[in-house]
Design an enzyme around this catalytic site. Structure first.
Site, PDB file in Angstrom:
ATOM      1  N   HIS A 202       6.150  -2.103   2.225  1.00  0.00           N
ATOM      2  CA  HIS A 202       6.970  -1.828   2.858  1.00  0.00           C
ATOM      3  C   HIS A 202       8.063  -3.253   3.369  1.00  0.00           C
ATOM      4  O   HIS A 202       8.511  -3.495   4.585  1.00  0.00           O
ATOM      5  CB  HIS A 202       5.946  -1.936   4.479  1.00  0.00           C
ATOM      6  CG  HIS A 202       5.647  -0.361   4.683  1.00  0.00           C
ATOM      7  ND1 HIS A 202       5.655   0.372   4.015  1.00  0.00           N
ATOM      8  CD2 HIS A 202       3.897  -0.163   5.034  1.00  0.00           C
ATOM      9  CE1 HIS A 202       5.523   1.721   4.193  1.00  0.00           C
ATOM     10  NE2 HIS A 202       4.335   1.154   4.357  1.00  0.00           N
TER      11      HIS A 202
ATOM     12  N   ASP B 299       2.462   6.341  -2.589  1.00  0.00           N
ATOM     13  CA  ASP B 299       1.641   6.195  -1.417  1.00  0.00           C
ATOM     14  C   ASP B 299       2.418   7.170  -0.818  1.00  0.00           C
ATOM     15  O   ASP B 299       3.157   8.039  -0.224  1.00  0.00           O
ATOM     16  CB  ASP B 299       2.115   4.671  -1.099  1.00  0.00           C
ATOM     17  CG  ASP B 299       1.415   4.314  -0.300  1.00  0.00           C
ATOM     18  OD1 ASP B 299       0.266   3.564  -0.173  1.00  0.00           O
ATOM     19  OD2 ASP B 299       1.325   4.217   1.729  1.00  0.00           O
TER      20      ASP B 299
ATOM     21  N   ASP C 202      -3.575   7.366  -0.008  1.00  0.00           N
ATOM     22  CA  ASP C 202      -3.655   7.839   1.419  1.00  0.00           C
ATOM     23  C   ASP C 202      -3.024   9.157   1.654  1.00  0.00           C
ATOM     24  O   ASP C 202      -2.761   9.194   3.023  1.00  0.00           O
ATOM     25  CB  ASP C 202      -3.207   6.543   2.406  1.00  0.00           C
ATOM     26  CG  ASP C 202      -1.831   6.386   1.920  1.00  0.00           C
ATOM     27  OD1 ASP C 202      -1.501   6.788   0.400  1.00  0.00           O
ATOM     28  OD2 ASP C 202      -1.130   5.520   2.197  1.00  0.00           O
TER      29      ASP C 202
END
Length: 281
Positions: free
Chosen positions: A99, A136, A213
């Site tokens: 990010h 992810d 995740d």
């Protein structure tokens, strides 16, 4: 996070790795950081002068320990990429700080480890066609922004459409996923898409962000994959790379299940799959 201590201990306990296969990286050099990140942004991180609004975007107050953690993670990913040249695959127990953009941090990410390592390989003229596979559950928005005008790097992100970050950047290829997508449909999409990218782009090196995740147990994921689905995902990526003689650096990325055992087991499965596949003759 506790998982960063438990993953290597679990792998040692089951005999999948030995202690001499582990290394602790030094801090990455500033000139290497600046191949990827804006100087002013980096100096604000380094000097702990990043404005509070930017610290809030990252998600925690800035301190020396956090900055040191980021620069060691980045160096670990660089060294992992170099080890992968010799051994086919190498892992960073942490990493996946996707990010972080060129001049901003976000979502607990301050420096983008795989982007830094990719630019290192480009700068050293080790490779000039690099594929970043980001699986992810959250889009690799920082990675996409960093490489938006870099034709030597292909960014592929397969992520929750209605999940963080809510402002997405444009990867070379994005596959946005609906909430509650199950493992069967997820794997079908991946297997239909990734081989075509490899065939058309013809990478020389792969960075793989293997977030867990995506699990149905994850508090933030919003997908419905089982641990066996996530393992099949990893095996598919590794088998494809091995079949094309592509070295792979793996960063662990996210994992936020309520039970720490679920997180550690899923991450360890990634290590086990990669080691087993790349050890095959």
């Amino acid at each position: 996070m506790l998982k960063y201590e438990l993953i290597p201990e679990q792998l040692l306990h089951i005999g999948k790795i030995s202690r001499d296969q582990l290394f602790c990286p030094d801090p990455v050099a500033e000139d290497i950081i600046l191949l990827t990140h804006d100087r002013h942004y980096w100096e604000q991180l380094r000097d702990l002068t990043l404005p509070h609004k930017d610290q809030r975007r990252i998600g925690f107050p800035l301190n020396e320990q956090l900055v040191e953690r980021e620069i060691r993670i980045a160096q670990g990913t660089i060294e992992g990429a170099l080890y992968a040249q010799d051994f086919g695959i190498a892992f960073n127990v942490a990493g996946g700080t996707h990010h972080a953009g060129r001049n901003w941090g976000e979502g607990f990410c301050m420096l983008n480890d795989q982007a830094i390592a990719a630019n290192y390989l480009l700068n050293k003229q080790i490779h000039d066609r690099i594929l970043i596979i980001d699986l992810d559950v959250h889009q690799g928005n920082g990675t996409a922004e960093i490489f938006q005008n870099e034709p030597r790097v292909f960014t592929f992100s397969m992520h929750g459409d209605k999940n963080f970050p809510f402002r997405k950047e444009a990867s070379d290829l994005d596959l946005p996923l609906e909430n509650d997508l199950d493992g069967e449909r997820y794997l079908r999409l991946l297997k239909r898409t990734l081989p075509g990218i490899v065939e058309s782009f013809k990478p020389q090196f792969v960075f793989y962000l293997a977030g867990v995740d995506v699990l149905s147990s994850d508090k933030l994921g919003k997908l419905k994959l089982s641990k066996s689905d996530a393992l099949e995902r990893d095996k598919f990526v590794f088998e494809l790379c091995k079949s094309k003689n592509l070295p792979v650096q793996v960063s662990m990325g996210g994992g936020y299940s309520a039970g720490i055992k679920d997180i550690v087991d899923a991450h360890c499965n990634t290590f086990i799959a990669g080691i087993d596949i790349f050890e095959q003759l």
